[in-house]
Scaffold this motif. Structure first.
Motif, PDB file in Angstrom:
ATOM      1  N   LYS A   5      -1.310  -5.580 -19.936  1.00 32.53           N
ATOM      2  CA  LYS A   5      -1.454  -4.343 -20.718  1.00 32.53           C
ATOM      3  C   LYS A   5      -2.701  -3.584 -20.293  1.00 32.53           C
ATOM      4  O   LYS A   5      -2.669  -2.375 -20.084  1.00 32.53           O
ATOM      5  CB  LYS A   5      -1.563  -4.691 -22.213  1.00 32.53           C
ATOM      6  CG  LYS A   5      -0.323  -4.324 -22.986  1.00 32.53           C
ATOM      7  CD  LYS A   5      -0.635  -4.240 -24.466  1.00 32.53           C
ATOM      8  CE  LYS A   5       0.651  -4.214 -25.259  1.00 32.53           C
ATOM      9  NZ  LYS A   5       0.517  -4.883 -26.560  1.00 32.53           N
ATOM     10  N   ALA A   6      -3.797  -4.306 -20.160  1.00 30.85           N
ATOM     11  CA  ALA A   6      -5.082  -3.677 -19.824  1.00 30.85           C
ATOM     12  C   ALA A   6      -5.100  -3.170 -18.379  1.00 30.85           C
ATOM     13  O   ALA A   6      -5.735  -2.158 -18.086  1.00 30.85           O
ATOM     14  CB  ALA A   6      -6.221  -4.668 -20.054  1.00 30.85           C
ATOM     15  N   GLN A   7      -4.421  -3.865 -17.483  1.00 30.10           N
ATOM     16  CA  GLN A   7      -4.421  -3.448 -16.068  1.00 30.10           C
ATOM     17  C   GLN A   7      -3.474  -2.283 -15.827  1.00 30.10           C
ATOM     18  O   GLN A   7      -3.716  -1.441 -14.958  1.00 30.10           O
ATOM     19  CB  GLN A   7      -4.039  -4.631 -15.164  1.00 30.10           C
ATOM     20  CG  GLN A   7      -5.127  -5.682 -15.062  1.00 30.10           C
ATOM     21  CD  GLN A   7      -4.689  -6.911 -14.281  1.00 30.10           C
ATOM     22  OE1 GLN A   7      -3.498  -7.189 -14.144  1.00 30.10           O
ATOM     23  NE2 GLN A   7      -5.660  -7.668 -13.793  1.00 30.10           N
ATOM     24  N   GLY A   8      -2.375  -2.219 -16.575  1.00 32.62           N
ATOM     25  CA  GLY A   8      -1.406  -1.127 -16.459  1.00 32.62           C
ATOM     26  C   GLY A   8      -0.905  -0.954 -15.035  1.00 32.62           C
ATOM     27  O   GLY A   8      -0.661  -1.930 -14.311  1.00 32.62           O
ATOM     28  N   ALA A   9      -0.795   0.299 -14.604  1.00 25.84           N
ATOM     29  CA  ALA A   9      -0.208   0.619 -13.293  1.00 25.84           C
ATOM     30  C   ALA A   9      -1.078   0.132 -12.138  1.00 25.84           C
ATOM     31  O   ALA A   9      -0.596   0.012 -11.002  1.00 25.84           O
ATOM     32  CB  ALA A   9       0.007   2.117 -13.179  1.00 25.84           C
ATOM     33  N   ALA A  10      -2.342  -0.181 -12.399  1.00 26.31           N
ATOM     34  CA  ALA A  10      -3.243  -0.634 -11.328  1.00 26.31           C
ATOM     35  C   ALA A  10      -2.786  -1.960 -10.721  1.00 26.31           C
ATOM     36  O   ALA A  10      -3.159  -2.294  -9.601  1.00 26.31           O
ATOM     37  CB  ALA A  10      -4.667  -0.775 -11.868  1.00 26.31           C
ATOM     38  N   ALA A  11      -1.965  -2.727 -11.477  1.00 26.72           N
ATOM     39  CA  ALA A  11      -1.530  -4.046 -10.988  1.00 26.72           C
ATOM     40  C   ALA A  11      -0.195  -3.985 -10.249  1.00 26.72           C
ATOM     41  O   ALA A  11       0.248  -5.008  -9.698  1.00 26.72           O
ATOM     42  CB  ALA A  11      -1.409  -5.016 -12.160  1.00 26.72           C
ATOM     43  N   GLU A  12       0.410  -2.814 -10.198  1.00 21.23           N
ATOM     44  CA  GLU A  12       1.742  -2.680  -9.581  1.00 21.23           C
ATOM     45  C   GLU A  12       1.768  -3.254  -8.155  1.00 21.23           C
ATOM     46  O   GLU A  12       0.936  -2.906  -7.312  1.00 21.23           O
ATOM     47  CB  GLU A  12       2.126  -1.188  -9.566  1.00 21.23           C
ATOM     48  CG  GLU A  12       3.525  -0.888  -9.061  1.00 21.23           C
ATOM     49  CD  GLU A  12       4.624  -1.301 -10.045  1.00 21.23           C
ATOM     50  OE1 GLU A  12       4.317  -1.502 -11.241  1.00 21.23           O
ATOM     51  OE2 GLU A  12       5.789  -1.427  -9.613  1.00 21.23           O
ATOM     52  N   GLY A  13       2.711  -4.156  -7.923  1.00 18.94           N
ATOM     53  CA  GLY A  13       2.926  -4.691  -6.574  1.00 18.94           C
ATOM     54  C   GLY A  13       2.114  -5.922  -6.222  1.00 18.94           C
ATOM     55  O   GLY A  13       2.325  -6.515  -5.160  1.00 18.94           O
ATOM     56  N   ILE A  14       1.188  -6.356  -7.081  1.00 22.46           N
ATOM     57  CA  ILE A  14       0.360  -7.539  -6.744  1.00 22.46           C
ATOM     58  C   ILE A  14       1.235  -8.796  -6.724  1.00 22.46           C
ATOM     59  O   ILE A  14       1.999  -9.047  -7.654  1.00 22.46           O
ATOM     60  CB  ILE A  14      -0.815  -7.709  -7.745  1.00 22.46           C
ATOM     61  CG1 ILE A  14      -1.728  -6.483  -7.698  1.00 22.46           C
ATOM     62  CG2 ILE A  14      -1.597  -8.981  -7.443  1.00 22.46           C
ATOM     63  CD1 ILE A  14      -2.887  -6.540  -8.678  1.00 22.46           C
ATOM     64  N   ARG A  15       1.119  -9.555  -5.652  1.00 22.33           N
ATOM     65  CA  ARG A  15       1.914 -10.784  -5.502  1.00 22.33           C
ATOM     66  C   ARG A  15       1.023 -12.008  -5.714  1.00 22.33           C
ATOM     67  O   ARG A  15       0.008 -12.156  -5.026  1.00 22.33           O
ATOM     68  CB  ARG A  15       2.554 -10.828  -4.099  1.00 22.33           C
ATOM     69  CG  ARG A  15       3.839 -10.019  -4.023  1.00 22.33           C
ATOM     70  CD  ARG A  15       4.171  -9.606  -2.628  1.00 22.33           C
ATOM     71  NE  ARG A  15       4.811 -10.629  -1.794  1.00 22.33           N
ATOM     72  CZ  ARG A  15       6.070 -11.057  -1.920  1.00 22.33           C
ATOM     73  NH1 ARG A  15       6.834 -10.597  -2.894  1.00 22.33           N
ATOM     74  NH2 ARG A  15       6.567 -11.938  -1.089  1.00 22.33           N
ATOM     75  N   THR A  16       1.411 -12.843  -6.656  1.00 20.51           N
ATOM     76  CA  THR A  16       0.592 -14.015  -6.972  1.00 20.51           C
ATOM     77  C   THR A  16       1.448 -15.273  -7.097  1.00 20.51           C
ATOM     78  O   THR A  16       2.664 -15.187  -7.310  1.00 20.51           O
ATOM     79  CB  THR A  16      -0.170 -13.830  -8.309  1.00 20.51           C
ATOM     80  OG1 THR A  16       0.779 -13.691  -9.368  1.00 20.51           O
ATOM     81  CG2 THR A  16      -1.099 -12.636  -8.278  1.00 20.51           C
ATOM     82  N   THR A  17       0.781 -16.414  -7.007  1.00 25.65           N
ATOM     83  CA  THR A  17       1.460 -17.705  -7.165  1.00 25.65           C
ATOM     84  C   THR A  17       0.842 -18.461  -8.340  1.00 25.65           C
ATOM     85  O   THR A  17      -0.374 -18.497  -8.498  1.00 25.65           O
ATOM     86  CB  THR A  17       1.327 -18.546  -5.876  1.00 25.65           C
ATOM     87  OG1 THR A  17      -0.010 -18.395  -5.363  1.00 25.65           O
ATOM     88  CG2 THR A  17       2.305 -18.093  -4.820  1.00 25.65           C
ATOM     89  N   LEU A  18       1.708 -19.058  -9.157  1.00 23.47           N
ATOM     90  CA  LEU A  18       1.233 -19.734 -10.372  1.00 23.47           C
ATOM     91  C   LEU A  18       2.310 -20.703 -10.879  1.00 23.47           C
ATOM     92  O   LEU A  18       3.475 -20.573 -10.540  1.00 23.47           O
ATOM     93  CB  LEU A  18       0.908 -18.686 -11.448  1.00 23.47           C
ATOM     94  CG  LEU A  18       0.008 -19.145 -12.584  1.00 23.47           C
ATOM     95  CD1 LEU A  18      -1.404 -19.458 -12.074  1.00 23.47           C
ATOM     96  CD2 LEU A  18      -0.107 -18.073 -13.684  1.00 23.47           C
ATOM     97  N   HIS A  19       1.887 -21.623 -11.749  1.00 20.95           N
ATOM     98  CA  HIS A  19       2.821 -22.613 -12.293  1.00 20.95           C
ATOM     99  C   HIS A  19       3.569 -22.078 -13.513  1.00 20.95           C
ATOM    100  O   HIS A  19       4.054 -22.861 -14.337  1.00 20.95           O
ATOM    101  CB  HIS A  19       2.064 -23.905 -12.639  1.00 20.95           C
ATOM    102  CG  HIS A  19       0.807 -23.667 -13.435  1.00 20.95           C
ATOM    103  ND1 HIS A  19      -0.293 -23.044 -12.887  1.00 20.95           N
ATOM    104  CD2 HIS A  19       0.486 -23.932 -14.715  1.00 20.95           C
ATOM    105  CE1 HIS A  19      -1.234 -22.957 -13.810  1.00 20.95           C
ATOM    106  NE2 HIS A  19      -0.779 -23.474 -14.928  1.00 20.95           N
TER     107      HIS A  19
END
Ligand code: PHB
Length: 405
Positions: A276-290
């Motif tokens: 919510k706080a990051q909004g559109a700034a996070a669009e497209g970020i690819r991450t790995t997690l459990h």
């Protein structure tokens, strides 16, 4: 003494009567005296987590979900009510010894749940590992060392090692065709271990890390670092920040105008619980997690609905870790019928713990006492994590240096 007392009441009946008067059930006469006395007392659950500063959201998510899980089980562990003894860790490594000793020695808790921060985890493990009690359950901190050289029968983790989500992240970045990368993270053990694991995988797959940037923890002034990244023009950036710091980094990265030209990767903490706080700034970020919010299993759907109802917030990986800490405690305490003094049996139950239906999917405890679990690839779209697939199936930490593994 004869079985028949002078007043005609049998000795057996007399003993039964006094036990009942003392509030101890007849069944308690078959359990050890130690537990017969302590069995009606509350189970003491010490909690050492951050409730202030950049990791406050993590501490609150873990605590809320842990309490939710125990409430779902009737608010009891092994038939005994629970007393929570909570300390704000303030993410302070210097205060960690006194906080740990207060819970263990003054409050005499049965279990310590904590911490979030790898530096604190190492301090706690050094104090608690050489003892047999209390049992420590780490609901976040990924320090490789805690389930490596410092591993101990009474130390368990329900979250991850720093190596675990980061290593597949480096592989993904290489698979996506990137050759030159910059790593950037907070300058403490979690950042260092995650960047080292990501780099190891990336370079094994033919990539090259041209620069490693370390930012003092918990500082969030990134301008100079972002200018340097823009000038060096790597193919991709691999980052670890979390909580409040992750919000600021992702927003600053986008504002620097490099989000589309230099894609961001990293362990999923970068975008977890902060969408919510990051909004559109996070669009497209690819991450790995459990974990991924959109994992399509019944346990995840039920968990997310219950958590949202209880807290008014969307669940995240930290909540899953708190929830599974509750599940582990419920399982172990049931195995010993609430007898917290039966440490060896508690440890045995925890060692054999397997969760076919965690919100994160199936996981089980490794010999080093860390989850063996799937690592998912996620990508942010429209403010939501979108599951792309499994980056590593049933991944176990190598547990380098652990004599139990
Ligand atoms: C850690 O210090 O181990 C740590 C903190 C926050 C995260 C992950 C790991 O999101």
């Amino acid at each position: 003494m004869n079985d028949k007392a002078a007043n005609g009441v049998s000795r057996r009946k007399f003993l039964k009567g006094t036990a009942a008067a003392a509030g101890v059930s007849a069944a308690a006469s078959i359990v050890p005296v130690r537990f017969a006395i302590a069995g009606t007392a509350k189970v003491k659950l010490g909690i050492l987590l951050p409730y202030s500063g950049t990791y406050a959201m993590l501490g609150n998510s873990i605590t809320d979900a842990l309490k939710l899980r125990i409430a779902q089980a009737g608010g009891k562990l092994g038939g005994r009510a629970v007393e929570y003894v909570r300390i704000d860790s303030e993410m302070s490594v210097p205060k960690a010894p006194q906080n740990t000793k207060k819970l263990a020695d003054k409050d005499k808790v049965d279990f310590i749940v904590g911490p979030v921060h790898s530096g604190i985890a190492q301090v706690m493990a050094k104090i608690l590992g050489p003892r047999s009690t209390p049992i420590m359950i780490v609901p976040n901190a990924g320090s490789n060392v805690v389930t490596g050289p410092l591993c101990s029968p009474n130390i368990f983790r329900t979250s991850f090692t720093n190596w675990q989500p980061a290593y597949p992240g480096g592989q993904v970045m290489a698979k996506d065709g990137h050759k030159r990368a910059i790593t950037i993270a907070w300058k403490y053990s979690a950042g260092r271990q995650m960047m080292a694991a990501g780099r190891e995988a990336f370079e094994k797959a033919g990539g090259n890390v041209i620069k490693n940037i370390e930012v003092p923890f918990p500082k969030v002034e990134f301008q100079a670092n972002l200018s340097e990244i823009a000038a060096l023009k790597p193919d991709a950036v691999f980052a670890f920040f979390s909580g409040g710091g992750a919000v600021k980094f992702v927003k600053d990265y986008d504002a620097a105008g490099i989000r589309k030209t230099i894609p961001l990767y990293g362990p999923g903490f970068l975008t977890e619980g902060v969408s919510k706080a990051q909004g559109a700034a996070a669009e497209g970020i690819r991450t790995t997690l459990h974990y991924s919010a959109d994992l399509d299993n019944a346990a995840n759907r039920a968990f997310r609905a219950a958590y949202e109802k209880a807290t008014g917030k969307a669940a995240n990986v930290f909540a899953v870790q708190g929830y599974d800490t509750g599940s582990l405690l419920i399982k172990a305490m049931a195995a010993v019928g609430g007898d917290t003094g039966a440490t060896a049996d508690l440890v045995k139950a925890m060692e054999g713990a397997e969760f076919p239906e965690s919100p994160r999917g199936h996981w089980k405890m490794s010999k080093a006492h860390n989850p063996i679990q799937d690592i998912y690839l996620r990508e942010v779209h429209g403010g939501k994590q979108q599951l792309q697939g499994v980056a590593a199936k049933a991944l176990a930490d190598p547990a380098r240096g652990c004599r139990m593994a």
